[in-house]
Design a protein around this motif. Structure first.
Motif, PDB file in Angstrom:
ATOM      1  N   ASN A 172      15.186 -34.900   5.651  1.00 32.45           N
ATOM      2  CA  ASN A 172      14.768 -34.680   4.274  1.00 32.45           C
ATOM      3  C   ASN A 172      15.516 -33.451   3.782  1.00 32.45           C
ATOM      4  O   ASN A 172      15.698 -32.501   4.537  1.00 32.45           O
ATOM      5  CB  ASN A 172      13.255 -34.438   4.259  1.00 32.45           C
ATOM      6  CG  ASN A 172      12.724 -34.180   2.879  1.00 32.45           C
ATOM      7  OD1 ASN A 172      13.232 -33.348   2.125  1.00 32.45           O
ATOM      8  ND2 ASN A 172      11.678 -34.892   2.535  1.00 32.45           N
ATOM      9  N   GLY A 173      15.939 -33.450   2.547  1.00 31.46           N
ATOM     10  CA  GLY A 173      16.694 -32.322   2.007  1.00 31.46           C
ATOM     11  C   GLY A 173      16.002 -30.981   2.139  1.00 31.46           C
ATOM     12  O   GLY A 173      16.652 -29.950   2.256  1.00 31.46           O
ATOM     13  N   ALA A 174      14.678 -30.973   2.142  1.00 32.84           N
ATOM     14  CA  ALA A 174      13.923 -29.724   2.243  1.00 32.84           C
ATOM     15  C   ALA A 174      13.772 -29.241   3.683  1.00 32.84           C
ATOM     16  O   ALA A 174      13.261 -28.146   3.912  1.00 32.84           O
ATOM     17  CB  ALA A 174      12.556 -29.898   1.608  1.00 32.84           C
ATOM     18  N   ASP A 175      14.228 -30.040   4.655  1.00 33.00           N
ATOM     19  CA  ASP A 175      14.107 -29.643   6.064  1.00 33.00           C
ATOM     20  C   ASP A 175      14.894 -28.364   6.335  1.00 33.00           C
ATOM     21  O   ASP A 175      16.037 -28.213   5.905  1.00 33.00           O
ATOM     22  CB  ASP A 175      14.650 -30.733   6.994  1.00 33.00           C
ATOM     23  CG  ASP A 175      13.763 -31.960   7.050  1.00 33.00           C
ATOM     24  OD1 ASP A 175      12.572 -31.860   6.712  1.00 33.00           O
ATOM     25  OD2 ASP A 175      14.276 -33.032   7.448  1.00 33.00           O
ATOM     26  N   VAL A 176      14.253 -27.451   7.065  1.00 31.54           N
ATOM     27  CA  VAL A 176      14.916 -26.212   7.459  1.00 31.54           C
ATOM     28  C   VAL A 176      15.839 -26.539   8.634  1.00 31.54           C
ATOM     29  O   VAL A 176      15.405 -27.105   9.638  1.00 31.54           O
ATOM     30  CB  VAL A 176      13.880 -25.126   7.839  1.00 31.54           C
ATOM     31  CG1 VAL A 176      14.570 -23.873   8.361  1.00 31.54           C
ATOM     32  CG2 VAL A 176      12.990 -24.808   6.637  1.00 31.54           C
ATOM     33  N   LEU A 177      17.105 -26.203   8.490  1.00 29.64           N
ATOM     34  CA  LEU A 177      18.119 -26.555   9.489  1.00 29.64           C
ATOM     35  C   LEU A 177      17.746 -26.109  10.898  1.00 29.64           C
ATOM     36  O   LEU A 177      17.820 -26.883  11.845  1.00 29.64           O
ATOM     37  CB  LEU A 177      19.478 -25.977   9.090  1.00 29.64           C
ATOM     38  CG  LEU A 177      20.082 -26.578   7.819  1.00 29.64           C
ATOM     39  CD1 LEU A 177      21.221 -25.698   7.294  1.00 29.64           C
ATOM     40  CD2 LEU A 177      20.564 -27.990   8.091  1.00 29.64           C
ATOM     41  N   LYS A 178      17.339 -24.855  11.039  1.00 25.47           N
ATOM     42  CA  LYS A 178      17.036 -24.302  12.363  1.00 25.47           C
ATOM     43  C   LYS A 178      15.771 -24.888  12.979  1.00 25.47           C
ATOM     44  O   LYS A 178      15.531 -24.711  14.165  1.00 25.47           O
ATOM     45  CB  LYS A 178      16.920 -22.778  12.292  1.00 25.47           C
ATOM     46  CG  LYS A 178      18.235 -22.112  11.982  1.00 25.47           C
ATOM     47  CD  LYS A 178      18.077 -20.614  11.920  1.00 25.47           C
ATOM     48  CE  LYS A 178      19.414 -19.963  11.586  1.00 25.47           C
ATOM     49  NZ  LYS A 178      19.291 -18.509  11.498  1.00 25.47           N
ATOM     50  N   GLU A 179      14.976 -25.588  12.178  1.00 24.14           N
ATOM     51  CA  GLU A 179      13.727 -26.178  12.688  1.00 24.14           C
ATOM     52  C   GLU A 179      13.862 -27.656  13.015  1.00 24.14           C
ATOM     53  O   GLU A 179      12.898 -28.291  13.445  1.00 24.14           O
ATOM     54  CB  GLU A 179      12.602 -25.954  11.673  1.00 24.14           C
ATOM     55  CG  GLU A 179      12.237 -24.495  11.500  1.00 24.14           C
ATOM     56  CD  GLU A 179      11.185 -24.256  10.437  1.00 24.14           C
ATOM     57  OE1 GLU A 179      10.683 -25.229   9.829  1.00 24.14           O
ATOM     58  OE2 GLU A 179      10.877 -23.078  10.188  1.00 24.14           O
TER      59      GLU A 179
ATOM     60  N   ARG B  58      19.577 -22.302   4.321  1.00 17.21           N
ATOM     61  CA  ARG B  58      18.430 -22.515   5.214  1.00 17.21           C
ATOM     62  C   ARG B  58      18.069 -23.981   5.359  1.00 17.21           C
ATOM     63  O   ARG B  58      17.640 -24.406   6.410  1.00 17.21           O
ATOM     64  CB  ARG B  58      17.192 -21.770   4.670  1.00 17.21           C
ATOM     65  CG  ARG B  58      17.282 -20.272   4.770  1.00 17.21           C
ATOM     66  CD  ARG B  58      15.930 -19.614   4.454  1.00 17.21           C
ATOM     67  NE  ARG B  58      14.921 -20.037   5.424  1.00 17.21           N
ATOM     68  CZ  ARG B  58      13.837 -20.752   5.123  1.00 17.21           C
ATOM     69  NH1 ARG B  58      13.596 -21.132   3.906  1.00 17.21           N
ATOM     70  NH2 ARG B  58      12.980 -21.088   6.063  1.00 17.21           N
ATOM     71  N   THR B  59      18.215 -24.735   4.267  1.00 15.08           N
ATOM     72  CA  THR B  59      17.782 -26.134   4.274  1.00 15.08           C
ATOM     73  C   THR B  59      18.986 -27.069   4.158  1.00 15.08           C
ATOM     74  O   THR B  59      20.092 -26.637   3.824  1.00 15.08           O
ATOM     75  CB  THR B  59      16.822 -26.421   3.102  1.00 15.08           C
ATOM     76  OG1 THR B  59      17.556 -26.295   1.872  1.00 15.08           O
ATOM     77  CG2 THR B  59      15.616 -25.501   3.109  1.00 15.08           C
TER      78      THR B  59
END
Length: 92
Positions: free
Chosen positions: A32-39, A72-73
């Motif tokens: 999902n576009g709102a997903d935080v990359l590092k998570e 971040r996302t």
């Protein structure tokens, strides 16, 4: 060569999701576009840098390190790519 009109945000988002999914061995449909990359599952700095490197090669651009680490996302990464591809670096 890719022209500005030929490269849409949807294409950039799709390719970005494909590269992330392939690197992390997950389905692009899970992203999902709102997903935080590092998570994201399996994400670490090295894998995310590989994604960035693939994006740079795909569109023949080079990102500033500060801009990369500021994304971040997934959506923020897509915006970064879009600005470089379109030549609109004033917003980065």
């Amino acid at each position: 060569m890719t022209t500005e009109s030929a490269t849409t945000r949807a294409e950039i988002a799709s390719v970005t999701a494909e590269f992330i999914a392939a690197e992390l061995k997950i389905s692009a449909a899970e992203l999902n576009g709102a997903d935080v990359l590092k998570e994201l599952p399996g994400a670490d700095s090295l894998k995310l840098l590989r994604v960035v490197s693939k994006l740079e090669r795909r569109w023949d651009v080079e990102f500033d390190d500060e801009a990369i680490f500021g994304a971040r996302t997934i959506d923020e990464l897509v915006i970064l790519v879009e600005r470089h591809v379109s030549g609109d670096l004033a917003g980065s």
